[in-house]
Enzyme design. Structure first.
Site, PDB file in Angstrom:
ATOM      1  N   GLN A 220      50.017 -25.648-158.138  1.00  9.23           N
ATOM      2  CA  GLN A 220      50.482 -27.411-158.189  1.00  9.23           C
ATOM      3  C   GLN A 220      49.469 -27.907-157.882  1.00  9.23           C
ATOM      4  O   GLN A 220      49.836 -29.009-157.767  1.00  9.23           O
ATOM      5  CB  GLN A 220      51.925 -27.128-158.182  1.00  9.23           C
ATOM      6  CG  GLN A 220      52.961 -26.544-158.824  1.00  9.23           C
ATOM      7  CD  GLN A 220      54.251 -27.340-158.247  1.00  9.23           C
ATOM      8  OE1 GLN A 220      55.059 -27.192-157.201  1.00  9.23           O
ATOM      9  NE2 GLN A 220      55.550 -27.354-159.274  1.00  9.23           N
TER      10      GLN A 220
ATOM     11  N   ARG B  39      64.217 -26.039-146.526  1.00 12.74           N
ATOM     12  CA  ARG B  39      63.246 -27.228-146.182  1.00 12.74           C
ATOM     13  C   ARG B  39      63.948 -28.008-145.071  1.00 12.74           C
ATOM     14  O   ARG B  39      64.765 -28.234-145.840  1.00 12.74           O
ATOM     15  CB  ARG B  39      62.335 -26.755-146.987  1.00 12.74           C
ATOM     16  CG  ARG B  39      61.397 -25.491-147.589  1.00 12.74           C
ATOM     17  CD  ARG B  39      60.258 -26.152-148.886  1.00 12.74           C
ATOM     18  NE  ARG B  39      61.469 -26.297-149.634  1.00 12.74           N
ATOM     19  CZ  ARG B  39      60.840 -26.224-150.892  1.00 12.74           C
ATOM     20  NH1 ARG B  39      59.744 -26.314-151.151  1.00 12.74           N
ATOM     21  NH2 ARG B  39      61.700 -26.444-152.018  1.00 12.74           N
TER      22      ARG B  39
ATOM     23  N   ASP C  44      67.837 -22.483-149.717  1.00 15.07           N
ATOM     24  CA  ASP C  44      66.452 -23.891-149.848  1.00 15.07           C
ATOM     25  C   ASP C  44      66.686 -24.221-148.075  1.00 15.07           C
ATOM     26  O   ASP C  44      67.452 -25.322-148.175  1.00 15.07           O
ATOM     27  CB  ASP C  44      65.910 -24.529-150.562  1.00 15.07           C
ATOM     28  CG  ASP C  44      64.357 -25.527-150.438  1.00 15.07           C
ATOM     29  OD1 ASP C  44      64.473 -25.590-149.930  1.00 15.07           O
ATOM     30  OD2 ASP C  44      64.098 -25.832-151.150  1.00 15.07           O
TER      31      ASP C  44
ATOM     32  N   GLY D 290      57.834 -20.128-147.282  1.00 17.63           N
ATOM     33  CA  GLY D 290      58.975 -19.143-147.929  1.00 17.63           C
ATOM     34  C   GLY D 290      60.557 -20.323-148.648  1.00 17.63           C
ATOM     35  O   GLY D 290      61.177 -19.722-148.093  1.00 17.63           O
TER      36      GLY D 290
ATOM     37  N   LEU E 284      54.702 -33.413-151.588  1.00 20.55           N
ATOM     38  CA  LEU E 284      55.143 -32.416-150.570  1.00 20.55           C
ATOM     39  C   LEU E 284      55.333 -31.363-151.022  1.00 20.55           C
ATOM     40  O   LEU E 284      55.947 -30.594-151.629  1.00 20.55           O
ATOM     41  CB  LEU E 284      56.015 -32.881-150.475  1.00 20.55           C
ATOM     42  CG  LEU E 284      57.354 -34.448-150.156  1.00 20.55           C
ATOM     43  CD1 LEU E 284      58.511 -33.791-149.785  1.00 20.55           C
ATOM     44  CD2 LEU E 284      56.622 -34.899-149.145  1.00 20.55           C
ATOM     45  N   HIS E 285      53.995 -30.498-150.183  1.00 21.08           N
ATOM     46  CA  HIS E 285      53.524 -29.413-150.566  1.00 21.08           C
ATOM     47  C   HIS E 285      53.507 -28.465-149.569  1.00 21.08           C
ATOM     48  O   HIS E 285      53.494 -28.301-148.168  1.00 21.08           O
ATOM     49  CB  HIS E 285      52.152 -29.034-151.000  1.00 21.08           C
ATOM     50  CG  HIS E 285      51.825 -27.651-152.201  1.00 21.08           C
ATOM     51  ND1 HIS E 285      51.650 -27.739-152.789  1.00 21.08           N
ATOM     52  CD2 HIS E 285      51.125 -26.431-150.665  1.00 21.08           C
ATOM     53  CE1 HIS E 285      51.761 -25.839-153.217  1.00 21.08           C
ATOM     54  NE2 HIS E 285      51.439 -25.387-152.184  1.00 21.08           N
ATOM     55  N   SER E 286      54.748 -27.223-149.447  1.00 21.10           N
ATOM     56  CA  SER E 286      55.478 -26.825-148.783  1.00 21.10           C
ATOM     57  C   SER E 286      54.433 -25.435-148.292  1.00 21.10           C
ATOM     58  O   SER E 286      53.544 -24.564-150.120  1.00 21.10           O
ATOM     59  CB  SER E 286      56.821 -25.924-148.566  1.00 21.10           C
ATOM     60  OG  SER E 286      57.323 -26.861-148.745  1.00 21.10           O
ATOM     61  N   GLU E 287      53.875 -24.968-147.846  1.00 20.22           N
ATOM     62  CA  GLU E 287      52.492 -23.758-147.559  1.00 20.22           C
ATOM     63  C   GLU E 287      53.102 -22.913-148.592  1.00 20.22           C
ATOM     64  O   GLU E 287      54.349 -22.049-147.819  1.00 20.22           O
ATOM     65  CB  GLU E 287      52.754 -23.556-146.230  1.00 20.22           C
ATOM     66  CG  GLU E 287      52.121 -22.073-144.920  1.00 20.22           C
ATOM     67  CD  GLU E 287      51.587 -22.095-143.872  1.00 20.22           C
ATOM     68  OE1 GLU E 287      50.928 -21.850-144.161  1.00 20.22           O
ATOM     69  OE2 GLU E 287      52.590 -22.339-143.686  1.00 20.22           O
TER      70      GLU E 287
ATOM     71  N   CYS F  33      54.610 -17.066-157.975  1.00 20.18           N
ATOM     72  CA  CYS F  33      54.385 -19.013-158.588  1.00 20.18           C
ATOM     73  C   CYS F  33      53.977 -19.602-158.683  1.00 20.18           C
ATOM     74  O   CYS F  33      52.942 -18.597-158.974  1.00 20.18           O
ATOM     75  CB  CYS F  33      54.830 -18.631-156.764  1.00 20.18           C
ATOM     76  SG  CYS F  33      53.206 -19.432-156.458  1.00 20.18           S
TER      77      CYS F  33
END
Length: 352
Positions: free
Chosen positions: A228, A286, A284, A251, A208-211, A223
């Site tokens: 990653q 998300r 967080d 973010g 799961l990769h957050s933009e 970062c």
């Protein structure tokens, strides 16, 4: 309940137009502080009496007591409007990035909230709109959009996400990869999945990769997002098969502009956790139910999760996806992200 109403309200807020938020305990009429200027504020509030709604965290920084803090420490705070509080002062009240450059002119006084549930919904709406959680507030007047707390919840719901299209996409990690795009009629962010390898009966390796525009595209050293992303793709390619879920949650869910505000606060000495909280957001924000919905649409109910963040394991399992195994991503640090990684380890439980 209508996500369309929330979409209209978000658009209005970003344009600096007034919005009315309704909840069971009443309504508030709002205009985003960051979208206001002297002319638009005079149109919204000709009597110059609009108070200012801010988050509990921001109120704490300003040394404002929250009357309801004992019952609900996340309750927003209403700052009483004084004659000397114009748009510039309201902006300084709202934006912690300006604290060093614009010493505040207080003292400020908190007022009781007439509709606390509506006020909390308004702060949720600010996060969805990617703006500072700070508003001018009045009870009466016209609005460009009316929205309820239930409408706001519906907008942030992944249930209507659906597959929009799919295509072959050769990438450096796999020349046979397939990309799948997901779209919801309720909101404009489009998420994608990259399927790598030949599907079989084994649980896929999932990332799961957050933009992260700054890390993924511009190569930011603040970062570890870009490294990653690419490491995950190669680890997925080395497995039987797997899926990269690229989630539009910039973010940690607060949006690009607010993330850059957090960067500015980091330049002032705050770590990533304190920067988010100081802006008035969750550490967080998300919602991993979006990822769970994407996996469900792809027919996946069990995964091997590639992450250092135990909250992703918890979030997926809470949404009905079984995590058979957590796989770490091990990467070296650099002088620019050493503190960032230490904060992830020490304050948000990342297993680095």
């Amino acid at each position: 309940m209508s996500a369309r109403a929330a979409a209209r309200a978000i658009d209005a807020l970003r344009r600096g137009w007034p919005v009315r938020v309704q909840a069971a305990d009443g309504a508030v009429r709002l205009m985003a502080v960051e979208g206001a200027d002297a002319v638009t504020l005079a149109g919204f509030d000709p009597g110059a009496g609009a108070d200012i709604l801010i988050s509990a965290a921001r109120a704490q920084t300003l040394k404002l007591a929250n009357q309801l803090a004992a019952a609900d420490p996340d309750m927003p705070v209403l700052v009483a409007r004084a004659p000397w509080i114009d748009v510039d002062v309201a902006t300084a009240i709202s934006d912690p990035v300006l604290d060093l450059a614009s010493p505040l002119k207080g003292p400020f006084m908190a007022k009781p909230l007439a509709a606390p549930s509506a006020a909390k919904a308004a702060l949720r709406l600010a996060r969805l709109a990617g703006i500072l959680p700070a508003y001018f507030v009045t009870a009466e007047g016209d609005s460009e959009a009316d929205v309820s707390a239930a409408d706001i919840d519906a907008y942030d719901d992944a249930v209507h996400l659906a597959i929009a299209t799919r295509a072959r996409l050769p990438v450096s990690a796999s020349e046979t990869a397939e990309i799948v795009a997901f779209r919801s009629p309720d909101e404009p962010r489009e998420h994608v999945a990259l399927i790598v390898g030949q599907r079989d009966s084994s649980p896929p390796v999932i990332r799961l990769h957050s933009e992260c525009l700054t890390g993924d595209v511009l190569g930011s050293l603040k970062c570890d997002c870009g490294p990653q992303l690419h490491q995950a793709l190669h680890q997925i390619a080395d497995s039987n098969w797997g899926i990269l879920l690229y989630l539009r949650q910039e973010g940690r869910g607060i949006g690009l502009v607010n993330k850059l505000r957090a960067y500015a606060l980091q330049d002032q000495g705050f770590d990533t956790v304190d920067a988010n909280v100081r802006l008035g957001f969750a550490i967080d924000a998300r919602d991993f139910s979006v990822a769970a919905r994407m996996l469900d649409l792809l027919g996946v109910d069990e995964v091997r999760l590639l992450t250092n963040n135990p909250n992703k394991v918890t979030g997926l399992e809470a949404a009905g996806i079984r995590v058979a195994e957590r796989l770490p991503i091990i990467l070296p640090s650099n002088p620019h992200n050493e503190r960032y990684l230490a904060t992830k380890r020490d304050r948000t439980g990342h297993q680095l």
